[in-house]
Design a protein around this motif. Structure first.
Motif, PDB file in Angstrom:
ATOM      1  N   VAL A  10      87.539 107.045  46.845  1.00 47.76           N
ATOM      2  CA  VAL A  10      87.903 105.779  46.111  1.00 47.76           C
ATOM      3  C   VAL A  10      88.056 105.856  44.567  1.00 47.76           C
ATOM      4  N   GLY A  11      87.114 106.723  43.980  1.00 48.63           N
ATOM      5  CA  GLY A  11      87.316 107.027  42.696  1.00 48.63           C
ATOM      6  C   GLY A  11      88.540 107.606  42.264  1.00 48.63           C
ATOM      7  N   GLN A  12      89.227 108.655  43.104  1.00 48.48           N
ATOM      8  CA  GLN A  12      90.367 109.323  42.910  1.00 48.48           C
ATOM      9  C   GLN A  12      91.687 108.306  43.136  1.00 48.48           C
ATOM     10  N   ASN A  13      91.371 107.418  44.104  1.00 48.12           N
ATOM     11  CA  ASN A  13      92.444 106.278  44.005  1.00 48.12           C
ATOM     12  C   ASN A  13      92.431 105.417  42.801  1.00 48.12           C
ATOM     13  N   TYR A  14      91.362 105.047  42.336  1.00 52.09           N
ATOM     14  CA  TYR A  14      91.352 104.369  40.915  1.00 52.09           C
ATOM     15  C   TYR A  14      92.008 105.200  39.759  1.00 52.09           C
ATOM     16  N   LEU A  15      91.686 106.298  39.689  1.00 52.57           N
ATOM     17  CA  LEU A  15      92.053 107.331  38.673  1.00 52.57           C
ATOM     18  C   LEU A  15      93.435 107.274  38.638  1.00 52.57           C
ATOM     19  N   ALA A  16      94.247 107.990  39.841  1.00 49.87           N
ATOM     20  CA  ALA A  16      95.432 108.140  40.019  1.00 49.87           C
ATOM     21  C   ALA A  16      96.510 106.813  40.157  1.00 49.87           C
ATOM     22  N   THR A  17      95.891 105.691  40.221  1.00 51.68           N
ATOM     23  CA  THR A  17      96.555 104.450  40.146  1.00 51.68           C
ATOM     24  C   THR A  17      96.426 104.100  38.699  1.00 51.68           C
ATOM     25  N   ALA A  18      95.423 104.196  38.046  1.00 52.64           N
ATOM     26  CA  ALA A  18      95.434 103.647  36.659  1.00 52.64           C
ATOM     27  C   ALA A  18      96.390 104.407  35.729  1.00 52.64           C
ATOM     28  N   GLN A  19      96.431 105.806  36.186  1.00 50.42           N
ATOM     29  CA  GLN A  19      97.085 106.732  35.427  1.00 50.42           C
ATOM     30  C   GLN A  19      98.541 106.508  35.754  1.00 50.42           C
ATOM     31  N   ALA A  20      99.096 106.215  37.123  1.00 47.67           N
ATOM     32  CA  ALA A  20     100.448 106.075  37.277  1.00 47.67           C
ATOM     33  C   ALA A  20     101.137 104.531  36.947  1.00 47.67           C
ATOM     34  N   LEU A  21     100.246 103.565  36.993  1.00 46.80           N
ATOM     35  CA  LEU A  21     100.685 102.287  36.568  1.00 46.80           C
ATOM     36  C   LEU A  21     100.046 101.661  35.266  1.00 46.80           C
ATOM     37  N   GLY A  22      99.333 102.616  34.546  1.00 51.90           N
ATOM     38  CA  GLY A  22      99.067 102.102  33.253  1.00 51.90           C
ATOM     39  C   GLY A  22      98.082 101.054  33.229  1.00 51.90           C
ATOM     40  N   LEU A  23      97.115 100.915  33.990  1.00 52.29           N
ATOM     41  CA  LEU A  23      96.229  99.852  34.333  1.00 52.29           C
ATOM     42  C   LEU A  23      95.185 100.132  32.971  1.00 52.29           C
ATOM     43  N   SER A  24      94.884  98.786  32.452  1.00 51.87           N
ATOM     44  CA  SER A  24      93.794  98.950  31.329  1.00 51.87           C
ATOM     45  C   SER A  24      92.325  98.763  32.041  1.00 51.87           C
ATOM     46  N   LYS A  25      91.544  99.039  31.107  1.00 56.49           N
ATOM     47  CA  LYS A  25      89.961  99.024  31.388  1.00 56.49           C
ATOM     48  C   LYS A  25      89.973  97.407  31.985  1.00 56.49           C
ATOM     49  N   GLN A  26      90.398  96.599  31.383  1.00 57.83           N
ATOM     50  CA  GLN A  26      89.963  95.239  31.943  1.00 57.83           C
ATOM     51  C   GLN A  26      90.500  94.828  33.454  1.00 57.83           C
ATOM     52  N   GLU A  27      91.798  95.557  33.554  1.00 56.03           N
ATOM     53  CA  GLU A  27      92.053  95.369  35.076  1.00 56.03           C
ATOM     54  C   GLU A  27      91.258  96.323  36.184  1.00 56.03           C
ATOM     55  N   LEU A  28      91.002  97.357  35.737  1.00 57.40           N
ATOM     56  CA  LEU A  28      89.977  98.269  36.558  1.00 57.40           C
ATOM     57  C   LEU A  28      88.922  97.428  36.716  1.00 57.40           C
ATOM     58  N   GLY A  29      88.218  96.876  35.724  1.00 62.48           N
ATOM     59  CA  GLY A  29      86.966  95.915  36.091  1.00 62.48           C
ATOM     60  C   GLY A  29      87.553  94.730  36.816  1.00 62.48           C
ATOM     61  N   THR A  30      88.511  94.157  36.915  1.00 57.07           N
ATOM     62  CA  THR A  30      89.155  93.084  37.839  1.00 57.07           C
ATOM     63  C   THR A  30      88.975  93.754  39.008  1.00 57.07           C
ATOM     64  N   LEU A  31      89.700  94.913  39.293  1.00 58.32           N
ATOM     65  CA  LEU A  31      89.624  95.360  40.556  1.00 58.32           C
ATOM     66  C   LEU A  31      88.225  95.579  41.003  1.00 58.32           C
ATOM     67  N   ALA A  32      87.411  96.092  40.521  1.00 58.78           N
ATOM     68  CA  ALA A  32      86.165  96.164  40.937  1.00 58.78           C
ATOM     69  C   ALA A  32      85.334  94.819  41.348  1.00 58.78           C
ATOM     70  N   ARG A  33      85.618  93.804  40.458  1.00 58.69           N
ATOM     71  CA  ARG A  33      85.250  92.578  40.623  1.00 58.69           C
ATOM     72  C   ARG A  33      85.725  92.105  42.169  1.00 58.69           C
ATOM     73  N   ASN A  34      87.028  92.106  41.972  1.00 53.86           N
ATOM     74  CA  ASN A  34      87.609  92.059  43.341  1.00 53.86           C
ATOM     75  C   ASN A  34      87.135  92.399  44.635  1.00 53.86           C
ATOM     76  N   SER A  35      86.698  93.618  44.501  1.00 52.23           N
ATOM     77  CA  SER A  35      86.024  94.427  45.720  1.00 52.23           C
ATOM     78  C   SER A  35      84.784  93.776  46.100  1.00 52.23           C
ATOM     79  N   LEU A  36      83.981  93.509  45.162  1.00 56.69           N
ATOM     80  CA  LEU A  36      82.785  92.812  45.312  1.00 56.69           C
ATOM     81  C   LEU A  36      82.877  91.201  45.760  1.00 56.69           C
ATOM     82  N   GLU A  37      83.630  90.578  45.324  1.00 53.50           N
ATOM     83  CA  GLU A  37      83.923  89.336  45.821  1.00 53.50           C
ATOM     84  C   GLU A  37      84.503  89.088  47.037  1.00 53.50           C
ATOM     85  N   SER A  38      85.286  90.191  47.394  1.00 55.77           N
ATOM     86  CA  SER A  38      85.819  90.155  48.717  1.00 55.77           C
ATOM     87  C   SER A  38      84.958  90.716  49.802  1.00 55.77           C
TER      88      SER A  38
END
Length: 341
Positions: A293-321
């Motif tokens: 999962v960490g590599q999925n976050y990293l590769a996606t962040a690099q490929a799609l230009g995700l911000s730290k805030q967006e990465l935090g939102t993705l982590a929050r979404n995972s916990l809320e879901s």
């Protein structure tokens, strides 16, 4: 942020993993180890030769190898060792809670008792929970290329174990070949599982059309959609997913490896996230798809230009879901909030 710093930030993010097939965590090294332990021959000369076979053209080409790899799982200890290996990697990636899919039909069809499957996986989950506090649940998944009656037979075999494993086994899923196996094929078994008060999820909209996502919601009454990347093909469905905050357990490296997208830069995850969809990042079958999962976050962040805030939102979404009780969920969300400050 440079790559080492971004990787460290991602690994530190408190997160849940919600779309993980435990049989898909069998690394080639462990396949060879278990084959030797169980005195089984496998049609590859080395770890390198097996890994070289991980060149898939579509979902079915992967499934053929996936089921072959799972054939080395025979004993309770095999299932335990596989699960422990995943949990060690998940912990290193900052996973605080995992909801793990397993396919008993893959094993019972080979003569492995369903009791053996449950016992090995659950023993690892319980040991890790006691030792580290990392929580986990099991989602027993039906294979959609098999018949609904076979799913009923599997449920009947598993239900006597429910009380013994009620601390870990909380849900039902639907996976395997999507094309030609629409959600309504499993309407009756999912209705029965809902009566039994299981939490419900299903794969939809990976290779199958957006209509499969709608049917998973309306016919199977699932709470989460596994994958769901084809939902964009139906604007009305997208509005519904955003309005109702239906979680999508997206698996970017899986989508790349199975040719759902031609390049990670083409993936629609960032677009879905920025529209307000409840998107999460997961690893699916990480031993086969090139990253946990960490590599999925990293590769996606690099490929799609995700911000730290967006990465935090993705982590929050995972916990809320996730399917944890509200009080336990709030504890994990508090850890994430403390990390993000």
């Amino acid at each position: 942020m440079n790559s080492p710093d971004l990787n460290a930030y991602i690994r530190g993010l408190p997160k849940a993993e919600l779309h993980l097939h435990i049989e898909g965590t069998l690394e080639p090294e462990l396949i060879f180890e278990l084959a030797a332990r169980n005195h089984m021959a496998i049609p590859y000369s080395s770890v390198e030769a097996l890994r070289a076979a991980y060149a898939f053209t579509d979902l079915q080409s992967f499934l053929d190898l996936y089921y072959a790899g799972a054939s080395v799982l025979i004993t309770e200890q095999d299932f335990y060792d596989m699960t422990m290996a995943y949990l060690r990697r998940a912990r290193a990636d900052g996973v605080l809670h995992a909801e793990i899919m397993f396919d008993p039909q893959t094993h019972t069809g080979r003569g492995v008792a369903i009791e053996t499957v449950f016992a090995g996986i659950a023993r690892a989950l319980r040991e890790v929970r006691a030792a580290t506090g990392i929580s986990s649940y099991l989602l027993m998944s039906f294979l959609r290329h098999l018949s609904e009656q076979e799913a009923f037979d599997t449920l009947a075999a598993a239900l006597p174990l429910r009380e013994q494993y009620n601390d870990v086994w909380i849900g039902i899923g639907l996976d395997s070949a999507e094309l030609g196996n629409p959600p309504d094929k499993f309407a009756r078994i999912f209705a029965r599982c809902k009566e039994l008060e299981f939490r419900l999820v299903a794969h939809a909209g990976e290779e199958g059309p957006a209509a499969y996502v709608s049917d998973a919601l309306d016919v199977l009454h699932v709470e989460r959609i596994d994958h769901g990347v084809r939902s964009e093909d139906d604007p009305a469905l997208m509005q519904r997913l955003i309005r109702d905050q239906v979680p999508l357990t997206v698996c970017p490296l899986s989508n790349l490896k199975l040719c759902v997208v031609d390049a990670l830069e083409q993936h629609n995850l960032a677009r879905l996230l920025r529209q307000g969809a409840m998107v999460t990042i997961n690893s699916d079958d990480p031993a086969y798809f090139g990253g946990y999962v960490g590599q999925n976050y990293l590769a996606t962040a690099q490929a799609l230009g995700l911000s730290k805030q967006e990465l935090g939102t993705l982590a929050r979404n995972s916990l809320e879901s996730c399917f944890l009780p509200a009080d336990q969920k709030q504890v994990l969300l508090g850890k994430l909030q403390g990390y993000l400050i």
